[in-house]
Design a protein around this motif. Structure first.
Motif, short mmCIF file in Angstrom:
data_model
loop_
_atom_site.label_atom_id
_atom_site.label_comp_id
_atom_site.label_asym_id
_atom_site.label_seq_id
_atom_site.Cartn_x
_atom_site.Cartn_y
_atom_site.Cartn_z
N GLY A 1 8.80 -2.97 -27.13
CA GLY A 1 9.71 -2.92 -28.27
C GLY A 1 11.06 -3.51 -27.98
O GLY A 1 11.99 -3.33 -28.76
N ARG B 1 13.23 -2.71 -25.74
CA ARG B 1 14.24 -1.79 -25.21
C ARG B 1 14.32 -1.97 -23.70
O ARG B 1 13.30 -1.93 -23.01
N ASP C 1 17.65 3.50 -25.12
CA ASP C 1 17.41 3.49 -26.57
C ASP C 1 18.54 2.79 -27.32
O ASP C 1 18.54 2.77 -28.54
N HIS D 1 14.77 -5.81 -35.52
CA HIS D 1 14.10 -4.82 -36.38
C HIS D 1 14.17 -3.43 -35.74
O HIS D 1 14.49 -2.44 -36.41
N ASN D 2 13.85 -3.36 -34.46
CA ASN D 2 13.81 -2.07 -33.78
C ASN D 2 15.19 -1.47 -33.58
O ASN D 2 15.32 -0.25 -33.41
N ASN E 1 15.78 0.48 -37.00
CA ASN E 1 14.72 1.30 -37.58
C ASN E 1 14.34 2.41 -36.60
O ASN E 1 14.35 2.20 -35.38
N GLY F 1 11.93 5.31 -34.61
CA GLY F 1 10.75 5.15 -33.78
C GLY F 1 9.45 4.83 -34.50
O GLY F 1 8.79 3.84 -34.17
N ARG G 1 9.13 1.24 -35.66
CA ARG G 1 9.37 0.14 -34.72
C ARG G 1 8.09 -0.63 -34.44
O ARG G 1 6.99 -0.11 -34.54
N ARG G 2 8.29 -1.89 -34.03
CA ARG G 2 7.15 -2.79 -33.82
C ARG G 2 7.14 -3.29 -32.37
O ARG G 2 8.19 -3.42 -31.75
#
Length: 455
Positions: free
Chosen positions: A269, A271, A281, A319-320, A323, A325, A328-329
């Motif tokens: 994702g 991160r 995060d 996006h993540n 948005n 958890g 998320r993509r």
């Protein structure tokens, strides 16, 4: 929670392709907070692939490569200033001018820079170049316009080969020096490298493989030639150092993030991991500087220097960032790249270096129109086309579904030979050029960390 993510302060360090596309996606996704873009170069975001192609051929000026904007991003731009650190406790980015930029979320998209010639005195000679920035390309194109007697290209990866191609198209004499046994083998393996070597020789390149440049010679501050490890020498007015890229992670040394020479490790994702392998995060990463796991390649961490990956990963990261958890993509797109050199259009999907065998699935080397399919442990992992790009979508589906290798021939024009051969992927350490795709293992970082808690 979701509304909170749409506001606040986001800092993006890296104002190139990935940074710009991330900023646009943030606004598209409804982010209404404060957005700050930091870039070391003074120029607004521009496109790098044309620099080693159209710009060197004189068809496009370097200042005309500016990236088109999909939308206004309403950001505060800080260009021409370098980020020097991240304070993870106070959540701020520190700039070289002493300014501190507080953030709620941070995106790191600092990319790479050209690996310099290791001898500083020789690198400073007039006529010695690297090619990474628009400024580099403009300066090199100007020197090529002047008609040098010979150009030396050090390193036969994609950038070095494209530079050599542009020189030959201009009618310039060019010598290519590569420590490995053939051009392009760092990205495509030895079987394809043999084809690339024949191609360069057929176009009049003085190709010297299995040698290193031991010295760049100069007189009165100007380059005059070079010496090779086999004892030979050449005279040259220009030397272009194409030894691969260095990932811009040094500024993160004290950040506590899992950053090293191979990039900044992150999850699917985007991160970032900290140095203990714990995912953060509020710090995200995208583009050439990222190392990310991919399920199609046994979850090894990949480092890619691909235009398409920079865009796709930036969009997922943005996006993540805004948005929660469940929404998320993952970043799961299949790697892809292209190159134009010596009259050929070379395109790839998958990771050719993640292979043990390769087979020509369509066409032939002789007609210089072919598709080579790569396999690993009996499944398809990559495909490379030469002037047959329309078939890559077909092979991408086979990669995504882990189809068996070698591929079945139903529905496609069968090749002359259907016998797979070893793909002969070399150890990157034996090459002059750095690979544009690097399988970097499973660990988020290779550094060993000893931490004493308390006391």
């Amino acid at each position: 929670m979701s509304d909170d993510l749409k506001s606040g302060r986001i800092v993006i360090v890296g104002a190139s392709l990935a940074g710009l596309r991330a900023a646009e996606t943030l606004r598209d996704e409804g982010f209404v907070g404060q957005l700050t873009m930091v870039g070391e170069e003074r120029l607004p975001p521009y496109d790098r692939p044309p620099l080693s192609k159209q710009v060197l051929l004189g068809r496009v000026r370097a200042e005309e490569t500016r990236l088109p904007r999909r939308r206004e991003v309403d950001a505060q731009w800080k260009l021409g200033v370098r980020a020097t650190g991240v304070d993870p406790i106070d959540q701020c980015v520190v700039l070289a001018n002493g300014e501190e930029l507080p953030f709620d979320r941070l995106l790191i998209a600092t990319g790479t820079r050209a690996r310099p010639w290791p001898k500083a005195e020789e690198a400073a000679l007039e006529g010695v170049f690297t090619l990474r920035t628009a400024e580099d390309a403009a300066a090199l194109a100007e020197r090529l316009d002047a008609g040098p007697r010979r150009v030396l290209v050090i390193g036969a990866g994609f950038t070095g080969s494209e530079i050599a191609s542009a020189c030959r198209e201009r009618g310039l004499a060019v010598t290519v020096a590569e420590r490995g046994p053939a051009p392009l083998i760092g990205a495509l393996g030895g079987a394809f490298g043999a084809f690339a070597a024949k191609l360069q020789l057929a176009h009049g390149v003085d190709l010297r493989c299995g040698v290193t440049v031991t010295a760049l010679n100069g007189r009165d501050g100007r380059l005059t030639g070079a010496e090779f490890s086999d004892g030979s020498r050449i005279e040259a007015d220009i030397a272009v150092v194409a030894l691969g890229a260095v990932r811009n992670t040094e500024w993160l040394a004290d950040s506590g993030l899992a950053a090293g020479p191979r990039g900044l490790a992150c999850d699917a994702g985007c991160r970032a991991f900290n140095m203990y392998g714990i995912v953060t995060d509020n710090v995200f990463v995208a583009g050439d500087v990222a190392r990310f796991p991919h399920p199609l390649f046994e979850y090894q961490l990949l480092s890619l220097e691909h235009w398409g990956n920079a865009v796709a990963q930036a969009e997922v990261a943005a996006h993540n960032m805004v948005n929660p958890g469940p929404q998320r993509r993952p970043h799961l797109s299949v790697p892809a790249f292209w190159s134009s050199q010596f009259g050929l259009n070379i395109k790839s999907v998958g990771v050719p270096t993640f292979s043990d065998h390769v087979v020509i699935a369509q066409g032939s080397v002789e007609e210089r129109r072919l598709v080579a399919v790569y396999g690993y442990r009996g499944r398809i992992t990559a495909a490379v086309s030469v002037n047959r790009a329309k078939w890559l979508e077909h092979y991408q589906r086979l990669i995504e579904t882990a189809a068996p290798f070698p591929p079945e021939w139903d529905g496609v024009e069968p090749p002359v030979s259907r016998t797979p051969v070893p793909s002969d992927v070399p150890d990157p350490k034996v090459l002059s050029h750095g690979p544009t795709v690097a399988l970097t293992g499973h660990l988020p970082d290779r550094r060993l960390t000893l931490k004493h808690w308390g006391g």
